[in-house]
Every structure is written in C-alpha cells, then in structure tokens.
Scaffold this motif. Structure first.
Motif, PDB file in Angstrom:
ATOM      1  N   CYS A   1      -4.838   4.338  -2.186  1.00 27.49           N
ATOM      2  CA  CYS A   1      -6.243   4.714  -2.208  1.00 27.49           C
ATOM      3  C   CYS A   1      -6.920   4.121  -0.980  1.00 27.49           C
ATOM      4  CB  CYS A   1      -6.931   4.221  -3.478  1.00 27.49           C
ATOM      5  SG  CYS A   1      -8.692   4.656  -3.523  1.00 27.49           S
ATOM      6  N   SER A   2      -7.540   4.963  -0.205  1.00 24.85           N
ATOM      7  CA  SER A   2      -8.191   4.537   1.037  1.00 24.85           C
ATOM      8  C   SER A   2      -9.419   3.666   0.782  1.00 24.85           C
ATOM      9  CB  SER A   2      -8.621   5.760   1.850  1.00 24.85           C
ATOM     10  OG  SER A   2      -7.508   6.548   2.161  1.00 24.85           O
ATOM     11  N   ARG A   3      -9.980   3.726  -0.414  1.00 30.62           N
ATOM     12  CA  ARG A   3     -11.183   2.951  -0.714  1.00 30.62           C
ATOM     13  C   ARG A   3     -10.861   1.603  -1.365  1.00 30.62           C
ATOM     14  NH1 ARG A   3     -15.366   6.378  -3.499  1.00 30.62           N
ATOM     15  NH2 ARG A   3     -15.525   7.212  -1.407  1.00 30.62           N
ATOM     16  N   CYS A   4     -10.138   1.602  -2.476  1.00 26.54           N
ATOM     17  CA  CYS A   4      -9.923   0.349  -3.218  1.00 26.54           C
ATOM     18  C   CYS A   4      -8.575  -0.300  -2.938  1.00 26.54           C
ATOM     19  CB  CYS A   4     -10.088   0.581  -4.710  1.00 26.54           C
ATOM     20  SG  CYS A   4      -8.743   1.531  -5.468  1.00 26.54           S
ATOM     21  N   GLY A   5      -7.650   0.438  -2.318  1.00 23.39           N
ATOM     22  CA  GLY A   5      -6.360  -0.136  -1.960  1.00 23.39           C
ATOM     23  C   GLY A   5      -5.293  -0.048  -3.040  1.00 23.39           C
ATOM     24  N   THR A   6      -5.588   0.601  -4.163  1.00 25.47           N
ATOM     25  CA  THR A   6      -4.584   0.779  -5.202  1.00 25.47           C
ATOM     26  C   THR A   6      -3.348   1.447  -4.605  1.00 25.47           C
ATOM     27  OG1 THR A   6      -6.185   0.928  -6.999  1.00 25.47           O
ATOM     28  CG2 THR A   6      -4.079   2.042  -7.350  1.00 25.47           C
ATOM     29  N   ILE A   7      -2.180   0.978  -5.003  1.00 22.28           N
ATOM     30  CA  ILE A   7      -0.920   1.543  -4.509  1.00 22.28           C
ATOM     31  C   ILE A   7      -0.097   2.022  -5.691  1.00 22.28           C
ATOM     32  CG2 ILE A   7       1.219   1.098  -3.254  1.00 22.28           C
ATOM     33  CD1 ILE A   7      -0.208  -1.161  -1.786  1.00 22.28           C
ATOM     34  N   ARG A   8       0.456   3.210  -5.557  1.00 24.63           N
ATOM     35  CA  ARG A   8       1.362   3.762  -6.561  1.00 24.63           C
ATOM     36  C   ARG A   8       2.662   4.148  -5.867  1.00 24.63           C
ATOM     37  NH1 ARG A   8      -0.161   3.276 -11.835  1.00 24.63           N
ATOM     38  NH2 ARG A   8       1.207   4.998 -12.234  1.00 24.63           N
TER      39      ARG A   8
END
Length: 139
Positions: free
Chosen positions: A92-99
C-alpha cells in the motif's frame, strides 16, 4: 502459517526463550513487521526481552536466510518469514501494508534477452503498489 519455527528447529538453531519469542511473533502468513513491531509483540509475551535482543535476533535470521528483510520507499525495514516460498509483494503506497502475492508465470522469462545486457540473471523481485482497502475507504 509459515514454517519458520520448524525450519529453525531442523537447523539446530539454539532456541532460547528470547529467540523463540521473536520467531513466534514472525511466524505466519503475510507477516511483515518492523523491528519495533516485533519488539512490542515480543514484550507482551516476554516482558524482559530487550530491543537489542530483538534487533540481533532479526539480524541473525536474515543472515541465516530464514527471514527476508524488505525495504520499501524509505520506510522502516520489515521482516518476512516466508523466505523459502516463492512470492512477490503488494504494498500500500499510503500506509505501507505489505501482502504476499503469487502471480502466475516466470518473471525471469519476461525479461527479453536484449534487455539482459549479458547478465546471467538468477532472480527477479517484482513489487506491486496501490492502495489497500482501508486506505481506499479513508480509514
């Protein structure tokens, strides 16, 4: 669930209480925690664990090749226990969540010979970027 603890046991890596807690915190699918997040979760299980022990253990796991260090756009490094399972990352470019994602096809075959410049290419890392559902909804 990742098989991190099982891999470490099979390697004969000495699982002290501190090391075991760090490995337990990291174990699982789609786990990409920062060192500070690992420390916070480890402290809830083993209050006396120090930040230095967490950082040292993460460093050892990376050197062993049992955990991947993932760096994204100048954000804090994250640690991925799925080091032995072929996958790419969706961030996610905003919050940095990685999957972790598992696209079809061989990324190496997507690079034409003319673009290899004589390199003997042995690997490829593809990162997909976008907005996660929470960021899309404004949460």
């Amino acid at each position: 669930m990742s098989d991190l603890l099982e891999r470490l046991r099979s390697r004969g890596w000495r699982l002290t209480a501190q090391r075991r807690v760090v490995a337990e915190v990291l174990d699982g699918d789609h786990v990409h925690l920062t060192a500070d997040e690992v420390h916070a979760r480890a402290v809830s299980r083993l209050p006396e664990i120090s930040r230095a022990t967490v950082y040292n253990t993460l460093g050892e796991l990376v050197v062993l090749g049992e955990v991947l260090e993932v760096s994204t756009d100048g954000r804090a490094k994250r640690y991925d226990p799925n080091a032995h399972h072929s996958h790419q990352h969706l961030i996610c470019s905003r919050c940095g969540t990685i999957r972790d994602v598992h696209p079809f096809g061989d990324p190496l075959s997507a690079l034409p010979d003319a673009e290899r410049f004589g390199f003997a290419v042995s690997g490829a890392e593809i990162t997909y970027r976008g907005l996660c559902p929470d960021c899309l909804s404004g949460n």
